[in-house]
Design an enzyme around this catalytic site. Structure first.
Site, PDB file in Angstrom:
ATOM      1  N   ARG A 238       0.787  -1.151  -0.043  1.00 20.41           N
ATOM      2  CA  ARG A 238       0.107   0.261   0.198  1.00 20.41           C
ATOM      3  C   ARG A 238       1.086   1.273   0.001  1.00 20.41           C
ATOM      4  O   ARG A 238       1.884   1.133   0.638  1.00 20.41           O
ATOM      5  CB  ARG A 238      -0.985  -0.148   1.169  1.00 20.41           C
ATOM      6  N   GLU A 267      -2.837   7.734  -4.008  1.00 24.49           N
ATOM      7  CA  GLU A 267      -3.209   7.011  -5.216  1.00 24.49           C
ATOM      8  C   GLU A 267      -4.717   7.463  -5.630  1.00 24.49           C
ATOM      9  O   GLU A 267      -5.639   7.449  -4.993  1.00 24.49           O
ATOM     10  CB  GLU A 267      -3.670   5.503  -4.928  1.00 24.49           C
ATOM     11  N   HIS A 285      -0.883   0.306  -9.944  1.00 19.81           N
ATOM     12  CA  HIS A 285      -1.537  -0.809  -9.049  1.00 19.81           C
ATOM     13  C   HIS A 285      -1.996  -2.030  -9.935  1.00 19.81           C
ATOM     14  O   HIS A 285      -3.102  -2.467  -9.892  1.00 19.81           O
ATOM     15  CB  HIS A 285      -2.704  -0.073  -8.359  1.00 19.81           C
TER      16      HIS A 285
HETATM   17  C1  DGY Z   1      -5.490  -6.186  -2.906  1.00 20.48           C
HETATM   18  O1  DGY Z   1      -5.989  -7.182  -3.152  1.00 20.48           O
HETATM   19  O2  DGY Z   1      -5.295  -5.664  -1.811  1.00 20.48           O
HETATM   20  C2  DGY Z   1      -4.968  -5.408  -4.199  1.00 20.48           C
HETATM   21  O3  DGY Z   1      -4.038  -4.398  -3.685  1.00 20.48           O
HETATM   22  C3  DGY Z   1      -5.553  -5.657  -5.066  1.00 20.48           C
HETATM   23  O4  DGY Z   1      -4.797  -5.365  -6.307  1.00 20.48           O
END
Ligand code: DGY
Length: 319
Positions: A238, A267, A285
């Protein structure tokens, strides 16, 4: 029949599972639904299937109403959900671990290769029409064989990334809240260390921990300064785990050699300085973005929803 609201576009195979048992109201706009639109849409829902772009908090849960039983996030990360608000209302929350492990590890390793072998720079150079020819010192990168990968957060995706690193001849160290299964540690030859040591000895640091108050800006100026100047940072977890301004500064000043980012602090915006730098690979992403993986994620989320609506335990609850 219960009312299931799906807050964004998901594969038909998953929607069909819901439609076989319940009334489904699915947002099908190309863009994310607006917050106001979402608050209106969830009214009267017994279940919500949500994407990571939607914040699930007290306001949204109250807009849904007291009959709401489950929120199924189509993502393994669930920092978009205020789980305590769900629990306080007796609402089950679920995520989608497991099914995106390999796809996300592929992107982590792709970014490791992009950063260490300067693939983005090479592609930009060719596309720009800049003249070039093979040269002994042209776009030299850094080899992975014999180097050390430091995995921060050794859950499934961290382990899958470590497995790829081993295949590339790398040593693996990891930092994690707990020891991993000894058999897996032995298979990977992985040693658990504290974050300080990991930063000091790793040639590539790859982030795979969940985001939350404990991991906000886990990697900032101080941690970047603790890394080797020839090391690389990769983030597929993240964005806010990394202080993006500090990272841009470190990349500009040569504090570290390079970085690969799949996720961003605010983001989809990113720190403007990152766009000016050659030594950072940037992708939008894409960790779980294969047809197979996104289908599996959506199906798992919908199966979790169906289980709760049947009065059963969901397969992958978070509360
Ligand atoms: C998640 O599943 O947390 C991912 O970031 C999606 O791509």
């Amino acid at each position: 029949m219960a009312k299931v609201v799906v807050t964004g576009r998901i594969p038909e195979a998953a929607l069909d599972k819901l439609r076989a048992e319940h009334e489904v109201d699915a947002w099908d706009g190309e863009q994310s639904i607006s917050r106001a639109g979402l608050l209106a849409k969830v009214s009267g829902a017994d279940a919500l299937v949500t994407l990571l772009t939607e914040r699930v908090d007290a306001e949204l849960l109250d807009a849904a109403g007291e009959q709401l039983k489950v929120v199924s996030n189509v993502a393994v990360g669930y920092d978009n959900i205020v789980v305590a608000d769900c629990s306080a209302r007796g609402v089950r929350a679920t995520n989608t671990p497991g099914v995106l492990t390999e796809a996300t590890a592929d992107i982590a390793f792709g970014l490791i290769l992009m950063a260490t072998r300067r693939l983005g720079e090479g592609e930009r150079l060719i596309r720009s029409g800049t003249p070039w020819k093979w040269g002994m010192f042209f776009l030299l990168g850094s080899s992975l064989q014999g180097k050390t990968l430091g995995v921060v957060g050794m859950g499934g995706i961290g382990q899958a990334t470590a497995r790829r690193a081993k295949a590339f001849g790398m040593e693996v160290v990891y930092q994690s809240r707990s020891e991993i299964d000894p058999a897996i540690a032995a298979e990977l030859g992985a040693r658990r260390v504290e974050l300080d040591e990991l930063l000091a000895i790793s040639d590539v640091v790859s982030l795979h921990c969940p985001y939350g108050p404990n991991t906000h800006h886990l990697i900032g100026a101080e941690q970047l300064a603790a890394m080797k100047p020839e090391a690389y940072l990769v983030n597929t977890a993240r964005g806010p785990i990394v202080d993006e301004a500090a990272l841009a500064q470190a990349l500009r000043d040569g504090v570290i050699a390079g970085a690969g980012l799949d996720v961003f602090e605010k983001e989809p915006a990113l720190h403007p300085d990152l766009l000016e730098l050659e030594n950072v690979a940037l992708v939008p992403h894409l960790g779980s973005s294969t047809v197979e993986t996104r289908t599996a994620m959506a199906v798992l989320a919908c199966e979790n929803t169906l289980a709760v609506l049947r009065g059963e335990d969901p397969a992958t609850p978070v509360n």
